[in-house]
Design a protein around this motif. Structure first.
Motif, PDB file in Angstrom:
ATOM      1  N   LYS A  76       1.420   7.431   3.959  1.00 48.13           N
ATOM      2  CA  LYS A  76       1.324   8.460   4.988  1.00 48.13           C
ATOM      3  C   LYS A  76       0.240   8.126   6.003  1.00 48.13           C
ATOM      4  O   LYS A  76       0.355   8.480   7.177  1.00 48.13           O
ATOM      5  N   LEU A  77      -0.800   7.448   5.573  1.00 46.83           N
ATOM      6  CA  LEU A  77      -1.946   7.202   6.436  1.00 46.83           C
ATOM      7  C   LEU A  77      -1.834   5.834   7.098  1.00 46.83           C
ATOM      8  O   LEU A  77      -1.241   5.695   8.146  1.00 46.83           O
ATOM      9  N   GLY A  78      -2.390   4.797   6.453  1.00 43.22           N
ATOM     10  CA  GLY A  78      -2.401   3.487   7.078  1.00 43.22           C
ATOM     11  C   GLY A  78      -3.476   3.400   8.151  1.00 43.22           C
ATOM     12  O   GLY A  78      -3.890   4.400   8.735  1.00 43.22           O
ATOM     13  N   ILE A  79      -3.936   2.200   8.405  1.00 45.61           N
ATOM     14  CA  ILE A  79      -4.956   1.973   9.425  1.00 45.61           C
ATOM     15  C   ILE A  79      -4.402   0.956  10.417  1.00 45.61           C
ATOM     16  O   ILE A  79      -3.919  -0.111  10.028  1.00 45.61           O
ATOM     17  N   SER A  80      -4.468   1.269  11.683  1.00 47.61           N
ATOM     18  CA  SER A  80      -3.944   0.371  12.703  1.00 47.61           C
ATOM     19  C   SER A  80      -4.823  -0.870  12.804  1.00 47.61           C
ATOM     20  O   SER A  80      -6.002  -0.866  12.430  1.00 47.61           O
TER      21      SER A  80
END
Length: 926
Positions: A572-576
């Motif tokens: 759901k989150l992830g980091i660009s």
């Protein structure tokens, strides 16, 4: 005839009037019924709201019991209602006598105040249709519990179907009835006369209360005389409900016709027997007084009574209570002290009822021992009896820490429905207390239990504010417990509450605390609730918060690493990649070199950093490949244009030192002016799209306009045939390279026949060729290889001339062309990489004549005399050298080979050549 007509008219009139009267009466009755439905019929209903019919009680169970509450205070209550229509079939005298008995019983009940007597909240009110009064909340009468359902709601509530009284309930109930009778006999000097299951009511906590004083008799003696209660005989002609219950009536009514307090103890013995015999009394008289008389004789010999169902501990006392002689029966006070009632559960309930008489020290000692007693008591008793008694102590906040653990212990054994109905309402006020601090600590320890059984709306309204207060508390243990509980209820926290209430408190505690364990627990709590946060909230709020943490202990570093790991891997989150490259990785690298880390912890940090780096690399490579695919499409469009040849592409690379070789392969050649010495030159073949010029996406408007102009100039120049240099004068023997047989097929963009050009250029070129045929011979190429005038080789030598005056040093010696020193000429487009000495200058005309059939290469010196006479003309060969330098920047025109000394090739214009005007020269040059 007239008389008959008159009578018929009168009859019609009579029938009309009677029908109108009947309809008027019926309408009035209907209106009255409607008014009675809308207006309260009894004054009790003005102050109390009845919500549910739950039970019945009183003689013959004539009272309907309703669950309700007081409208003004919302206090729970029970409403007793008697409907007079039950007596519609009775004789008028009997009806009035019954109403008088009911009025008397409620009036007497209202005057009595004792814990074992039902408490009246509102006195009796009478209307035309009902009698009603209000009492404390009631569960049911003992008769309902034992299975009697007269005047009960239809269908019977399911709770009564399998309801069973526990031994501790029976023991303590009998003890309470005994205490109530003792109060009634000794203090009030009154005989109840109708002790039976119908007149014993269980309140909402399960306590047994005396009720039904309809047939009670008060003492008639004066204060200085012994008590005296007049005897009232049983009248079999009256309705059974107008007289005491015959199955529980003392034998004195048939034998001695006397009345004293012992008359209430005999029915207590019958009641005890019925409790252990499924609600059935010893004798069933079927409301017949004759049967009652015959059965009374059995009581003269109590040993003959079969009391096997009665427990051994009270069986002997029951035999005494059932004795026909009143003086042999134990009194109420003696009965309450028999060993049968010395039970742990009975004593516990008794202590709770007497708790108001103790001081705080005695209470605290008792409450400390309760957790060991609770498992021995029935759960229903704990919920309905223990908890309400304990809640009364919560008024005194100093006693709450002693009471709360017992309440929470009962809550663990309760179902969710029981918890919501009987325990949660009492816990809500306790949750708001902040002092003493033990209250919050105990609640935090059991918060998982509370959250599991508390409805979501109550969690938001009561449990979450408790967590907020716990985070603001100064006690370390409470803070850590609260932080461990928050993740379990995070899904119940709304987004705005999470952002504006919960997270700011956690961040404030983490940054301001002086305890390492609290700080680590704050970070662990944040990591566990990340999945309930929005992605933007994590990027904009959590990541900057991590950078503000002042300490760098190993547990803190690993907690931070855990947060980044969760954020990176959660779907759901992830980091660009932008956040990773610009914020996360620059923050993590300093953490990885903290000296407080163990090797295992350091490895964990580095694994995360490598994972992030690989992710940035993969994502950015994908993006660049997408951008380059766009560039490839643009290059394909550019390659569709006529190919241009850059004059600098095939120039021999100058030697570079080792310090510049480290930049090889970094794509800096276009900025440094060339490659290394070992760099392989590119051929004039079309270049790959990836190595072409930058796409238009990275060019400014001015650069695009400049490129358009350059492309137009390149297209114009590509249409012009290649020009040949003018031959040297006869006195000088200058070597001249010619085209070899292997390269007689130039690229398509350079092989346009000169015959197709019908302009001035063609005529001048033909004239120049004719002049060149009369020149002295020049050396021919050796071993069949062409000289420096090959199509591509001439371009390379021209570039060397443009690059400096020493470009041809070592190539011309004594009129002979030599191999360039330190140069690799393999990319010049010839079949050999070295130049051989050229001799036989006398073969120049024949060689030129041979090539004239394939490609005409005009001598640019023919244009020297075309310049205006008023200025010193500049030879076209010199202009060609200057133009070659200019053309190298565009890389699109093949520069012809120029002589070493441009002045040696200058000669006067041949006779017969037309002098050009300035406008014609400008047109040609444009």
């Amino acid at each position: 005839m007239d008389r008959k007509m008159m009578e018929s008219m009168l009859n019609k009139l009579r029938s009309t009037v009677s029908s109108a009267a009947n309809s008027a009466v019926s309408n009035a009755v209907q209106i009255a019924s409607q008014v009675s439905n809308y207006l309260p019929g009894n004054p009790v209903t003005r102050e109390f709201e009845a919500t549910q019919h739950i039970a019945s009680a009183g003689p013959g169970l004539v009272w309907k019991v309703y669950k309700g509450y007081k409208k003004s205070t919302k206090q729970d209550a029970a409403i007793f209602l008697f409907e007079k229509r039950q007596l519609d079939k009775w004789d008028k005298q009997e009806r009035e006598a019954m109403l008088d008995k009911l009025r008397k019983g409620v009036s007497q009940l209202t005057r009595l105040r004792h814990p074992q007597v039902l408490t009246v909240q509102h006195p009796l009110e009478e209307s035309r249709e009902t009698l009603a009064f209000a009492t404390e909340p009631v569960f049911a009468s003992l008769a309902n519990v034992l299975g009697q359902t007269e005047n009960m709601p239809v269908p019977t509530p399911s709770i009564f179907k399998d309801y069973k009284l526990y031994d501790v309930e029976i023991k303590y109930g009998l003890m309470q009835v005994s205490e109530g009778l003792a109060f009634l006999h000794n203090s009030v000097k009154t005989v109840h006369r109708n002790i039976c299951p119908e007149n014993i009511v269980l309140n909402h906590q399960g306590a047994w209360k005396l009720f039904g004083f309809d047939f009670c008799v008060a003492n008639q003696a004066t204060a200085d005389q012994p008590p005296f209660w007049p005897f009232e005989e049983y009248d079999s002609r009256r309705h059974p409900n107008c007289q005491p219950h015959l199955d529980y009536l003392a034998p004195e009514y048939a034998l001695t016709h006397t009345l004293d307090t012992a008359a209430d103890l005999f029915p207590l013995g019958v009641l005890t027997y019925a409790l252990f015999n499924e609600g059935r009394p010893i004798f069933n008289n079927n409301q017949d007084f004759g049967t009652f008389k015959r059965n009374c004789c059995e009581y003269k010999n109590p040993n003959s009574l079969k009391l096997h169902s009665v427990p051994d501990g009270i069986r002997d006392q029951v035999r005494l209570l059932l004795h026909a002689t009143p003086q042999l029966r134990p009194d109420a006070l003696q009965l309450s002290k028999v060993p049968y009632f010395d039970d742990v559960g009975v004593k516990t309930l008794s202590y709770l009822d007497q708790m108001f008489q103790w001081d705080n020290m005695q209470k605290s000692q008792f409450y400390k021992s309760l957790p060991q007693i609770i498992p021995q008591l029935p759960h229903r008793v704990c919920v309905l009896r223990i908890v309400p008694s304990l809640v009364k102590e919560c008024i005194n906040s100093t006693m709450v820490p002693f009471v709360l653990p017992v309440i929470l212990l009962v809550a663990e054994r309760a179902t969710k429905e029981e918890f919501v109905e009987h325990i949660l309402p009492h816990l809500k006020p306790i949750m708001k207390l902040t002092e003493p601090v033990q209250i919050m600590l105990q609640l935090m320890q059991k918060m998982e239990l509370l959250l599991g059984k508390t409805p979501a709306e109550d969690v938001k309204s009561d449990a979450l504010p408790l967590l907020y207060r716990a985070l603001e508390c100064d006690t370390q243990q409470i803070q850590e417990l609260c932080l461990s509980v928050i993740p379990t209820c995070a899904q119940l926290v709304e987004n705005h509450a999470m952002k504006n209430a919960l997270l700011p408190r956690i961040k404030k505690l983490c940054l301001g605390t002086g305890y390492l364990s609290v700080r680590v627990n704050c970070l662990v709590c944040v990591g566990k609730i990340l999945e309930h946060l929005d992605r933007w909230l994590v990027m904009d709020d959590i990541f900057p918060f991590l950078e503000q943490i002042p300490s760098r202990e190993a547990p803190v570093v690993m907690a931070i690493v855990g947060i980044f790991k969760v954020a990176l891997n959660h779907k759901k989150l992830g980091i660009s990649k932008e956040i990773l490259a610009t914020r996360v990785l620059p923050f993590l690298f300093p953490l990885s070199i903290e000296n407080s880390l163990t090797p295992t912890q350091h490895s964990a940090v580095m694994v995360l950093i490598k994972d992030m780096t690989e992710r940035v690399e993969a994502e950015h490579r994908t993006k660049l490949e997408q951008l380059n695919s766009i560039k490839d499409e643009q290059k394909a469009l550019q390659m569709a244009m006529p190919t241009k040849i850059n004059g600098n592409d095939n120039a021999p690379a100058s030697a570079v030192d080792a310090s510049t070789d480290m930049f090889a392969g970094l794509g800096l050649n276009q900025f440094t002016g060339g490659g290394t010495a070992n760099h392989k030159p590119q051929t004039p073949s079309p270049m790959p799209a990836s190595a072409s010029k930058p796409s238009s996406l990275s060019l400014s408007l001015e650069e695009k306009q400049k490129m358009v102009k350059e492309q137009g100039l390149q297209n114009t120049l590509s249409k012009q045939p290649p020009l040949l240099p003018s031959p040297p004068p006869p006195a000088n023997a200058v070597s001249k390279a010619v085209t070899s047989p292997q390269s007689q097929n130039p690229p398509s963009s350079l092989t346009k026949p000169a015959q197709q050009s019908r302009d001035l250029t063609s005529s001048l070129m033909n004239s120049n060729v004719n002049m060149m045929s009369n020149q002295p011979a020049v050396p021919a190429p050796v071993n069949g290889h062409q000289g420096m005038m090959g199509t591509t080789a001439s371009m390379g030598m021209m570039n060397n001339m443009n690059n400096g005056p020493t470009a041809f040093s070592g190539m011309v010696s004594n009129g002979t062309l030599m191999k360039p020193v330190g140069s690799n000429m393999t990319s010049m487009g010839t079949t050999s990489n070295m130049f051989q000495p050229m001799s036989g200058m006398n073969s120049w005309p024949s060689q030129i004549a041979t090539q004239n059939t394939q490609m005409q290469k005009p001598n640019m010196s023919a244009f020297d005399n075309l310049m205006p006479s008023q200025q010193k003309p500049v030879s076209m060969n010199q202009m060609a050298v200057l133009n070659a330098n200019t053309m190298n920047s565009f890389g699109s025109m093949m520069s012809p080979m120029q002589p070493m000394n441009s002045g040696s090739f200058s000669k006067p214009a041949a006779p017969g050549v037309k002098q050009l005007s300035s406008s014609e020269i400008n047109d040609f040059l444009s």
